[in-house]
Design an enzyme around this catalytic site. Structure first.
Site, short mmCIF file in Angstrom:
data_model
loop_
_atom_site.label_atom_id
_atom_site.label_comp_id
_atom_site.label_asym_id
_atom_site.label_seq_id
_atom_site.Cartn_x
_atom_site.Cartn_y
_atom_site.Cartn_z
N ASP A 1 0.85 -1.03 0.09
CA ASP A 1 0.04 -0.09 0.09
C ASP A 1 0.89 1.32 0.03
O ASP A 1 1.73 1.41 0.93
CB ASP A 1 -1.01 0.02 1.25
CG ASP A 1 -1.93 1.13 1.34
OD1 ASP A 1 -3.12 0.85 0.72
OD2 ASP A 1 -1.53 2.22 1.80
N ILE A 2 0.78 2.14 -0.74
CA ILE A 2 1.35 3.66 -0.88
C ILE A 2 1.11 4.29 0.39
O ILE A 2 0.11 4.59 0.72
CB ILE A 2 1.04 4.28 -2.19
CG1 ILE A 2 1.02 3.28 -3.28
CG2 ILE A 2 1.68 5.52 -2.27
CD1 ILE A 2 0.42 4.15 -4.65
N GLU B 1 -4.86 2.31 -3.73
CA GLU B 1 -3.33 2.24 -3.91
C GLU B 1 -2.64 1.30 -3.04
O GLU B 1 -1.85 1.00 -2.73
CB GLU B 1 -2.94 3.76 -2.89
CG GLU B 1 -3.12 3.52 -1.50
CD GLU B 1 -4.60 4.22 -1.09
OE1 GLU B 1 -4.77 4.47 0.03
OE2 GLU B 1 -5.49 4.33 -2.03
#
Length: 335
Positions: free
Chosen positions: A211-212, A253
């Protein structure tokens, strides 16, 4: 005497209100409908992913909820389109079958008439009468054959066109068009088939969720176009890890990775190296020219065969991802 129906309504309203307040979501018509679908489980997919996210301790933000609804709408639309094309292809094949049956029937009729004419030739004393009769039969059959050929050619062309459209629709349904990676729907199919294959070959298999970090800040500060660019950059970085690593966009994301043939230690080395390389990059807002700075991602990694089933492995990776976020981000945690 209390009305049970009113009591149920009151409980439902309370549950909807509590859900919106607990997650600091706006009391908007869209959110009310979504909360109702979650509480009543009329949208089972949304209800399940919200429950999974809550159990993992992850926030239910407006942006995340909008993203899930967008994916639900896309999935529903895609499924509807595939169903429509499949039905059209079935109808086209039925028409082709009808044309083929008609051709066979016409050929049978022609054969019967020729048999009659053959008998007539044997019994007739008038050669001119026989020739005229045969010419009439041949002309009728020729017209009928041309008609059948036209119908069958049309049905064949229609079926070919529908097959191409159906194949394209199936390909489109499996691709995330922002990153060109497989989407969640496609990954679920690969996950199951690779699990079976890895078991048969007695190969290790690991699963990661990435996950960003602080992605909402990027979107809010630099806009969605820059956010999309960051998502594509992370997708490319993950996709370059290894030929034995299957990467898909899991939503928003978040990305999911499947390492076939690598044990937990090997997968951790490969994923962590990709994380370090990406963290060293610096991004610039192409519109304003302002530096975005470093963008990082966090990950949760688990050994698939250390869990009783595929869902348990996915939940373990998700829990490890949450720990990575809690521990400061820009890191990989093992589950």
């Amino acid at each position: 005497m209390p009305n049970p129906r009113n009591a149920h309504r009151s409980q439902l309203l309370e549950a909807i209100s509590e859900f919106l307040l607990r997650h600091d979501l706006a009391v908007s018509p869209d959110n009310l409908l979504r909360a109702h679908a979650i509480m009543t489980k009329t949208n089972m997919r949304l209800a399940n992913i919200v429950l999974d996210r809550e159990e993992a301790g992850e926030p239910i933000t407006q942006a995340w909820l909008d993203e899930q609804m967008s994916e639900c709408d896309t999935t529903d639309s895609t499924s509807s389109n595939l169903d429509r094309l499949a039905r059209e292809l079935d109808r086209s094949m039925e028409r082709f079958g009808e044309s083929t049956r008609s051709a066979h029937e016409a050929a049978s009729d022609y054969g019967a008439k020729l048999a009659q004419q053959t008998e007539m030739v044997a019994n007739s004393s008038s050669e001119e009468e026989v020739v005229t009769s045969l010419a009439q039969v041949a002309r009728a059959m020729l017209d009928r054959t041309r008609e059948m050929e036209a119908q069958m050619k049309k049905s064949d062309e229609e079926s070919r066109h529908l097959r191409r459209n159906l194949a394209k629709a199936r390909r489109d349904a499996s691709i995330d068009h922002l990153t060109n990676l497989p989407n969640r729907r496609a990954f679920e199919d690969v996950y199951k088939s690779e699990w079976v294959a890895a078991q048969a070959e007695m190969e290790p298999m690991c699963l990661a969720l990435c996950d960003i970090d602080f992605f909402k800040n990027v979107n809010d500060t630099h806009g969605h176009d820059t956010g999309d660019r960051v998502i594509r950059a992370v997708a490319q970085a993950l996709d370059r890890i290894s030929d034995s690593c299957h990467v898909a966009r899991h939503g928003g994301e978040e990305f999911v990775l499947l390492f076939r043939g690598l044990d937990l230690a090997g997968a951790n080395v490969a994923l962590d190296a990709a994380r370090e390389r990406f963290a060293a990059r610096h991004f610039v807002d192409k519109v304003s020219g302002k530096a975005i700075g470093g963008v990082t991602f966090s990950g949760g990694l688990t050994d698939v065969f250390a869990h009783p089933d595929l869902s348990s492995a996915l939940r373990s990776a998700d829990a490890a991802l949450y720990r990575a976020k809690e521990a400061g981000r820009n890191r990989i945690e093992l589950g």
